[in-house]
Design a protein around this motif. Structure first.
Motif, short mmCIF file in Angstrom:
data_model
loop_
_atom_site.label_atom_id
_atom_site.label_comp_id
_atom_site.label_asym_id
_atom_site.label_seq_id
_atom_site.Cartn_x
_atom_site.Cartn_y
_atom_site.Cartn_z
N VAL A 1 0.85 -1.19 0.00
CA VAL A 1 0.00 0.00 0.00
C VAL A 1 0.89 1.25 0.00
O VAL A 1 2.07 1.17 0.32
N LEU A 2 0.32 2.37 -0.40
CA LEU A 2 0.98 3.68 -0.26
C LEU A 2 0.28 4.44 0.85
O LEU A 2 -0.94 4.55 0.86
N ALA A 3 1.05 4.95 1.79
CA ALA A 3 0.49 5.71 2.92
C ALA A 3 1.28 7.00 3.07
O ALA A 3 2.47 7.06 2.78
N THR A 4 0.61 8.05 3.52
CA THR A 4 1.27 9.33 3.71
C THR A 4 1.51 9.57 5.19
O THR A 4 0.58 9.55 5.99
N PHE A 5 2.79 9.79 5.53
CA PHE A 5 3.16 10.19 6.88
C PHE A 5 4.53 10.86 6.85
O PHE A 5 5.17 10.93 5.81
N LEU A 6 4.94 11.35 7.99
CA LEU A 6 6.18 12.12 8.11
C LEU A 6 7.39 11.19 8.04
O LEU A 6 7.47 10.22 8.77
N CYS A 7 8.32 11.52 7.14
CA CYS A 7 9.53 10.70 6.98
C CYS A 7 10.49 10.99 8.12
O CYS A 7 10.74 12.14 8.47
N GLY A 8 11.04 9.93 8.70
CA GLY A 8 12.00 10.08 9.79
C GLY A 8 13.38 10.50 9.30
O GLY A 8 14.21 10.93 10.08
N ARG A 9 13.65 10.38 8.02
CA ARG A 9 14.97 10.73 7.48
C ARG A 9 15.01 12.17 6.98
O ARG A 9 15.87 12.94 7.35
N CYS A 10 14.07 12.52 6.07
CA CYS A 10 14.12 13.87 5.47
C CYS A 10 13.17 14.85 6.15
O CYS A 10 13.28 16.05 5.94
N GLY A 11 12.24 14.36 6.97
CA GLY A 11 11.33 15.24 7.69
C GLY A 11 10.17 15.78 6.87
O GLY A 11 9.44 16.64 7.34
N ASN A 12 9.99 15.29 5.65
CA ASN A 12 8.90 15.75 4.79
C ASN A 12 7.68 14.85 4.94
O ASN A 12 7.82 13.63 5.01
N PRO A 13 6.48 15.44 4.94
CA PRO A 13 5.27 14.60 4.89
C PRO A 13 5.12 14.10 3.45
O PRO A 13 4.80 14.86 2.54
N ALA A 14 5.40 12.84 3.23
CA ALA A 14 5.43 12.28 1.88
C ALA A 14 4.78 10.90 1.87
O ALA A 14 4.57 10.28 2.91
N ARG B 1 5.72 -6.92 11.13
CA ARG B 1 4.56 -7.38 10.37
C ARG B 1 3.28 -6.76 10.93
O ARG B 1 2.37 -6.40 10.17
N GLU B 2 3.19 -6.63 12.24
CA GLU B 2 2.01 -6.05 12.86
C GLU B 2 1.83 -4.60 12.44
O GLU B 2 0.72 -4.16 12.17
N GLN B 3 2.92 -3.84 12.38
CA GLN B 3 2.84 -2.45 11.94
C GLN B 3 2.40 -2.38 10.47
O GLN B 3 1.57 -1.55 10.11
N ALA B 4 2.94 -3.26 9.63
CA ALA B 4 2.56 -3.28 8.22
C ALA B 4 1.08 -3.63 8.07
O ALA B 4 0.35 -2.99 7.29
N ASP B 5 0.62 -4.63 8.81
CA ASP B 5 -0.80 -5.01 8.75
C ASP B 5 -1.70 -3.86 9.21
O ASP B 5 -2.76 -3.63 8.65
N GLN B 6 -1.26 -3.13 10.23
CA GLN B 6 -2.05 -2.02 10.75
C GLN B 6 -2.13 -0.88 9.73
O GLN B 6 -3.19 -0.29 9.53
N ILE B 7 -1.03 -0.59 9.05
CA ILE B 7 -1.04 0.46 8.03
C ILE B 7 -1.93 0.06 6.87
O ILE B 7 -2.73 0.86 6.37
N VAL B 8 -1.83 -1.20 6.43
CA VAL B 8 -2.66 -1.68 5.32
C VAL B 8 -4.14 -1.62 5.70
O VAL B 8 -4.97 -1.15 4.92
N ALA B 9 -4.49 -2.06 6.91
CA ALA B 9 -5.89 -2.01 7.35
C ALA B 9 -6.38 -0.58 7.45
O ALA B 9 -7.53 -0.29 7.09
N GLN B 10 -5.54 0.34 7.90
CA GLN B 10 -5.92 1.74 8.02
C GLN B 10 -6.17 2.35 6.65
O GLN B 10 -7.11 3.13 6.47
N GLN B 11 -5.35 2.01 5.65
CA GLN B 11 -5.50 2.56 4.32
C GLN B 11 -6.69 1.96 3.59
O GLN B 11 -7.30 2.62 2.75
#
Length: 106
Positions: free
Chosen positions: A14-27, A67-77
């Protein structure tokens, strides 16, 4: 002679939008599943390693997630239009100092 080895494939969940921990951009971040399978005579038989990660579409930075975090993001999207975009900075949880700090010139 027996020919064996391994093959790795990446699957975009899935594609999800959130704040990047490396560059600090919401992408947008691609949530990826990387599966490595044992092969015998170039035929993939069984998975030997499965990893989940996010990749920022702005800077290309990658971060491993569970895996739990990935499943949660997919379910949220896929939860519906009211749950379409996650809260910025919600995933992934970054440890302080995990990525190099970027300083702007003064």
């Amino acid at each position: 002679m027996v020919i064996w080895g391994y093959r790795t494939k990446m699957f975009q969940l899935v594609l999800a939008t959130f704040l990047c921990g490396r560059c600090g951009n919401p992408a947008a971040h691609a949530v990826l599943k990387r599966v490595t399978k044992f092969t015998l005579f170039f035929i993939p038989l069984f998975p030997i390693n499965v990893k989940y990660l996010t990749q920022c579409t702005f800077c290309g930075g990658q971060n491993r997630i569970t895996r739990e975090q990935a499943d949660q993001i997919v379910a949220q999207q896929q939860g519906g239009p009211d749950q379409g975009q996650g809260q910025p900075g919600q995933y992934p949880q970054q440890q302080p100092g995990q990525y190099p700090q970027q300083h702007q010139g003064q």
